[in-house]
Design a protein around this motif. Structure first.
Motif, short mmCIF file in Angstrom:
data_model
loop_
_atom_site.label_atom_id
_atom_site.label_comp_id
_atom_site.label_asym_id
_atom_site.label_seq_id
_atom_site.Cartn_x
_atom_site.Cartn_y
_atom_site.Cartn_z
N UNK A 33 -22.81 12.18 -2.11
CA UNK A 33 -22.12 12.68 -3.29
C UNK A 33 -23.13 13.16 -4.34
N UNK A 45 -16.36 11.41 -3.42
CA UNK A 45 -16.08 10.08 -3.98
C UNK A 45 -14.82 9.50 -3.36
N UNK A 49 -14.32 6.10 -1.27
CA UNK A 49 -13.35 5.06 -1.61
C UNK A 49 -12.47 4.72 -0.41
N UNK A 53 -12.58 1.02 0.86
CA UNK A 53 -11.38 0.16 0.85
C UNK A 53 -11.13 -0.36 2.27
N UNK A 78 -1.45 -3.06 3.64
CA UNK A 78 -2.05 -3.00 2.30
C UNK A 78 -3.14 -1.92 2.30
N UNK A 82 -3.03 2.12 0.27
CA UNK A 82 -4.01 2.72 -0.62
C UNK A 82 -4.71 3.93 0.00
N UNK B 16 -2.78 -8.52 -3.55
CA UNK B 16 -3.91 -8.00 -2.79
C UNK B 16 -4.09 -6.50 -3.00
N UNK B 17 -2.98 -5.77 -2.98
CA UNK B 17 -3.07 -4.33 -3.23
C UNK B 17 -3.63 -4.08 -4.62
N UNK B 19 -5.61 -5.98 -6.37
CA UNK B 19 -7.05 -6.27 -6.36
C UNK B 19 -7.84 -5.08 -5.86
N UNK B 20 -7.42 -4.57 -4.73
CA UNK B 20 -8.18 -3.49 -4.12
C UNK B 20 -8.08 -2.20 -4.94
N UNK B 21 -6.90 -1.95 -5.49
CA UNK B 21 -6.72 -0.74 -6.31
C UNK B 21 -7.58 -0.81 -7.57
N UNK B 23 -10.38 -2.50 -7.98
CA UNK B 23 -11.78 -2.37 -7.59
C UNK B 23 -12.12 -0.90 -7.33
N UNK B 24 -11.26 -0.24 -6.56
CA UNK B 24 -11.50 1.17 -6.26
C UNK B 24 -11.49 2.01 -7.53
N UNK B 27 -14.74 1.56 -9.51
CA UNK B 27 -15.84 2.32 -8.90
C UNK B 27 -15.66 3.81 -9.21
N UNK B 28 -14.42 4.26 -9.12
CA UNK B 28 -14.13 5.66 -9.41
C UNK B 28 -14.55 6.03 -10.84
N UNK B 31 -18.32 6.03 -11.27
CA UNK B 31 -18.98 7.17 -10.63
C UNK B 31 -18.72 8.45 -11.43
N UNK B 32 -17.49 8.68 -11.82
CA UNK B 32 -17.15 9.92 -12.52
C UNK B 32 -17.72 9.95 -13.93
N UNK B 35 -20.45 12.25 -14.39
CA UNK B 35 -20.19 13.68 -14.25
C UNK B 35 -19.59 14.30 -15.51
N UNK B 59 -8.75 -10.96 -7.88
CA UNK B 59 -9.37 -11.69 -6.77
C UNK B 59 -9.05 -13.18 -6.88
N UNK B 62 -5.07 -13.82 -6.68
CA UNK B 62 -4.60 -13.70 -5.31
C UNK B 62 -4.80 -15.02 -4.57
N UNK B 229 -9.48 9.96 -18.14
CA UNK B 229 -10.26 10.81 -17.23
C UNK B 229 -9.76 12.26 -17.28
#
Ligand SMILES: CC1=C(/C=C/C(C)=C/C=C/C(C)=C/C=O)C(C)(C)CCC1
Ligand SMILES: CC1=C(/C=C/C(C)=C/C=C/C(C)=C/C=O)C(C)(C)CCC1
Lengths: 240, 240
Positions: A33, A45, A49, A53, A78, A82, B16-17, B19-21, B23-24, B27-28, B31-32, B35, B59, B62, B229
């Motif tokens: 990236x 990106x 992800x 994930x 799950x 996503x 759980x979803x 948590x992962x969403x 985290x992602x 990171x998004x 990273x952005x 830019x 985390x 859950x 964003x």
């Protein structure tokens, strides 16, 4: 507390290989990236992800499988809840320059939700009957076919053509092949479950569900990302 | 030590979803952040922190939920104690260029503290009576309504208009919708607790508290960040 993968357990093998491949792919897309042209950074990106994930979920699914030898249905869905919408985002981002509206993204996401909710009901609340499996599998397929149609003949395909950008046209065509061939592995896995057509018809084992899902995930998540990466770097070589 | 999410447990699914969403998303935004234009970097960092803080709490929540099947009230309010004030910071940052004073931020934070302290007393010290739930819910709502008012008609709305920047005006309007619709999901969840109006009136289960909170958190924390964003990148395309 060691990772004990039995040599005669190909499914455990693919869970672990999948985990490592996803993690490596995610690092790859993150790193690259930084190198691609600005307009492709967002797409890369998203690829990072998706695979990232998946890496986390494979980590959990691997442990779940090693401990129970059961299908980690909840974790699987799950993950898909996503990652499939994020793949729709890739379609949207690639066709945005050609004028894609945000409505296209919502339509694709709605189709994914239908596909996944029906699939989840089909698997999680399975009673071993063929009728349950076929009913929800069919409903799920409606969502799948909508995405397939959009990629090959509907809005996405039209926008790709309209963009006049060879890399985008080729890329969307490649993604279309992934949806047609790669994604089709999932319903094959689904039909291996108890009561499914491949289970009752050909006697394929219920444990093969995970084998197919793992193979399909590796192909589709990493493959999708590589196609996007290919588009992003295509402009750099003078031959493109 | 595996993550064992039962297929018929939608609440565990959303933990759980979520948590992962989160985290992602974190990171998004990180990273952005690299830019976007300089003046938006701080806002994106705050978005990344909000979702990052949430990822850590999800985390823990859950695991707490999987182990006890109870509502992780303390963890929930610890999260909000940090993330709601950070959302107030977002409002402040967006209107700062138009002349927002630091006093605006303190007023919003004071309102959040009132909202959250009252809500915590309502939930953590619940005795199952309707009077307790309604009393503290009402006090909490005073804080909520103050923030709502500020976003739609008070200082924030006025400053956004005064900025004359279309992206900021639209962005603040979008955030206002989040506060009006997205945040309103929280009191709905609250009223599902034992003795709450939706619990006694419509018979909604106390376990739905977490379902509503999880859905609301995903919408608001990630949605807020995406609006910010959107403002940050809007200047980049000539069409904006
Ligand atoms: C049609 C169909 C299905 C399709 C699943 C698909 C197409 C999943 C794709 C997942 C992807 C692409 C994940 C990658 O991130 C189900 C749900 C198995 C149920 C049976 C019918
Ligand atoms: C009005 C009201 C409440 C409102 C809670 C809100 C609005 C929470 C918002 C949290 C956010 C936005 C977190 C995201 O980071 C409570 C406390 C449930 C108690 C009942 C009355």
């Amino acid at each position: 507390n060691i990772v004990d993968i039995r040599v005669d357990d190909p499914i455990a093998f693919t869970f672990f290989t999948g985990y490592m491949a996803m993690l490596a792919a995610s690092i790859f897309f993150f790193a690259e990236r930084g190198v691609v042209e600005g307009k492709w950074k967002l797409s890369l990106l998203v690829s990072a992800l998706i695979t990232g994930i998946a890496a986390v979920h494979y980590y959990y699914m691997r442990d779940y499988y090693l401990a129970t030898h059961q299908t980690p249905t909840a974790l699987r869905y799950i993950d898909w809840t996503l990652t499939v919408p994020l793949m729709c985002v890739e379609f949207y981002l690639l066709t945005k320059a050609a004028g894609a509206k945000i409505g296209l993204l919502w339509k694709l996401i709605a189709a994914s939700v239908l596909m996944l909710v029906a699939g989840y009901i089909g698997e999680a609340f399975a009673d071993g009957s063929t009728s349950h499996s076929v009913l929800w599998g069919t409903i799920s397929t409606v969502g799948y076919v909508y995405i397939l149609y959009t990629a090959w003949a509907g809005e996405v395909a039209q926008l790709a053509r309209a963009s006049g950008d060879v890399a985008v046209i080729k890329g969307i065509r490649a993604l279309g092949w992934f949806v047609l061939v790669g994604w089709a592995i999932y319903p094959i896995g689904y039909m291996c479950m108890k009561g499914g057509w491949l289970n009752t018809g050909l006697g394929w084992q219920a444990s093969s569900v995970d084998l197919f899902y793992n193979i399909a995930d590796a192909i589709n998540k990493i493959g999708f990302g590589l196609v996007v990466y290919g588009i992003a770097v295509s402009g750099k070589s003078p031959a493109a």
